[in-house]
Scaffold this active site. Structure first.
Site, PDB file in Angstrom:
ATOM      1  NE  ARG A  24      73.827  -9.264  16.075  1.00 29.22           N
ATOM      2  CZ  ARG A  24      73.807  -8.739  17.295  1.00 29.22           C
ATOM      3  NH1 ARG A  24      74.835  -8.034  17.731  1.00 29.22           N
ATOM      4  NH2 ARG A  24      72.762  -8.909  18.087  1.00 29.22           N
ATOM      5  CD  GLU A  61      60.930  -5.876  23.578  1.00 28.33           C
ATOM      6  OE1 GLU A  61      62.070  -5.840  23.082  1.00 28.33           O
ATOM      7  OE2 GLU A  61      60.205  -6.893  23.548  1.00 28.33           O
ATOM      8  CE1 TYR A 101      61.388  -5.718  15.789  1.00 26.16           C
ATOM      9  CE2 TYR A 101      62.917  -4.853  17.422  1.00 26.16           C
ATOM     10  CZ  TYR A 101      62.552  -5.842  16.529  1.00 26.16           C
ATOM     11  OH  TYR A 101      63.342  -6.959  16.386  1.00 26.16           O
ATOM     12  NE  ARG A 153      44.034 -12.622  -0.937  1.00 27.23           N
ATOM     13  CZ  ARG A 153      42.871 -12.654  -1.602  1.00 27.23           C
ATOM     14  NH1 ARG A 153      41.807 -13.211  -1.031  1.00 27.23           N
ATOM     15  NH2 ARG A 153      42.767 -12.136  -2.802  1.00 27.23           N
ATOM     16  CG  ASP A 196      68.905 -15.787  22.060  1.00 26.65           C
ATOM     17  OD1 ASP A 196      69.010 -16.988  22.394  1.00 26.65           O
ATOM     18  OD2 ASP A 196      69.311 -14.862  22.780  1.00 26.65           O
ATOM     19  CG  LEU A 235      69.979 -23.806  21.336  1.00 19.30           C
ATOM     20  CD1 LEU A 235      70.129 -25.284  21.687  1.00 19.30           C
ATOM     21  CD2 LEU A 235      69.470 -23.029  22.551  1.00 19.30           C
ATOM     22  CE1 TYR A 236      74.542 -15.751  19.567  1.00 13.17           C
ATOM     23  CE2 TYR A 236      72.377 -15.697  20.602  1.00 13.17           C
ATOM     24  CZ  TYR A 236      73.295 -15.197  19.680  1.00 13.17           C
ATOM     25  OH  TYR A 236      72.938 -14.135  18.880  1.00 13.17           O
TER      26      TYR A 236
END
Length: 295
Positions: A24, A61, A101, A153, A196, A235-236
């Site tokens: 993308r 974060e 998130y 579980r 990434d 991997l970019y």
């Protein structure tokens, strides 16, 4: 196998066997599907040593998630820039990243709305009031369930709210995690659709390791296994040389996370934890390897 070696083996595998794919961002990747990382927390805190990582950024974060916050202001106020690219690309001006998130972890299904106030201001005008119908606090429920029913579980948290994906600046890459209890030891396994590998994965490993430490402290258990199930591992194309450089580096001994304070954080939305509460015992690593973000 040590954590650093597992990571280096994953880099090597992508370089040797990865398929060339578009993405993308328009950058291009080498990609594999379906890999796993496993680490026993007794071996040390999972912060890679083959390049230096910032614990402060990881703490900032994660605390942002646990607060249920989705506004970039908290990150920017704490000099954490990892969401800047996605926010700038969204062209929003209010600081909001959508129901990502923190919203899903702490307020799944919660609804904020605005209505006309029934109270007039000093000039006689009606204003507006915000209503908030609280949703499900998955983190609070998880901790309660671990304490009350450790053999369950169903000790799970999900960020993949299908009905709200279109409102998110970026749909969750790491979309859910599950806890497991055995002999008063707590393990955590997270699932990640998009990885990434050079920039993001080392950060994700440490972040979920930190989350495991925090939850274990809350429920008075010992952190045990940390497991990552990884989907599209890539991997970019502008990270290839950096990955090769990291492969030349010899791993060092993992650091330890110093003992966390005894807080009951569910009572105050995790505001009890301060960045200074998270310290490492003699973290040694190779230098940082700079690489461009792909947003």
């Amino acid at each position: 196998m040590t954590l650093d070696k597992q990571y280096q083996n994953l880099l090597s595998l992508i370089l040797e066997s990865g398929s060339k794919k578009g993405d993308r961002t328009g950058t291009g990747t080498l990609s594999l599907f379906g890999q796993q990382i496993r680490h026993n927390m007794s071996k040390g805190f999972p912060l890679l040593t083959t390049k230096k990582l910032s614990l402060k950024t990881i703490v900032t974060e994660l605390k942002w998630f646990l607060k249920g916050d989705t506004n970039i202001k908290y990150l920017q106020d704490n000099n954490c820039k990892i969401w800047d690219g996605d926010y700038n690309k969204s062209k929003r001006k209010d600081g909001e990243l959508g129901p990502i998130y923190g919203k899903q972890w702490r307020d799944w299904g919660g609804i904020k709305s605005t209505r006309i106030s029934q109270n007039r201001d000093k000039d006689g005008y009606l204003g507006f009031e915000e209503d908030h119908t609280l949703g499900i606090d998955q983190i609070k429920n998880l901790i309660s369930d671990i304490k009350l029913n450790p053999n369950s579980r169903r000790l799970m948290v999900s960020a993949w709210n299908v009905g709200e994906l279109k409102y998110m600046t970026l749909p969750p890459c790491h979309y859910g995690f599950q806890c497991y209890v055995s002999d008063s030891k707590l393990s955590l396994m997270w699932n990640q659709r998009s990885v990434d590998t050079f920039l993001g994965l080392p950060f994700n490993i440490a972040s979920y390791g930190l989350l495991l430490e925090i939850i274990a402290k809350e429920v008075n258990m010992i952190p045990d296994e940390l497991i990552g199930n990884l989907g599209d591992v890539h991997l970019y194309s502008n990270h290839i040389e950096q990955a090769k450089e990291q492969l030349t580096r010899e791993p060092m001994k993992l650091t330890k996370l110093n003992e966390l304070p005894n807080y009951l954080c569910m009572k105050d939305d995790w505001e009890c934890y301060k960045p200074s509460d998270f310290t490492l015992d003699n973290y040694q690593s190779h230098p940082t390897i700079k690489a461009p973000l792909s947003n």
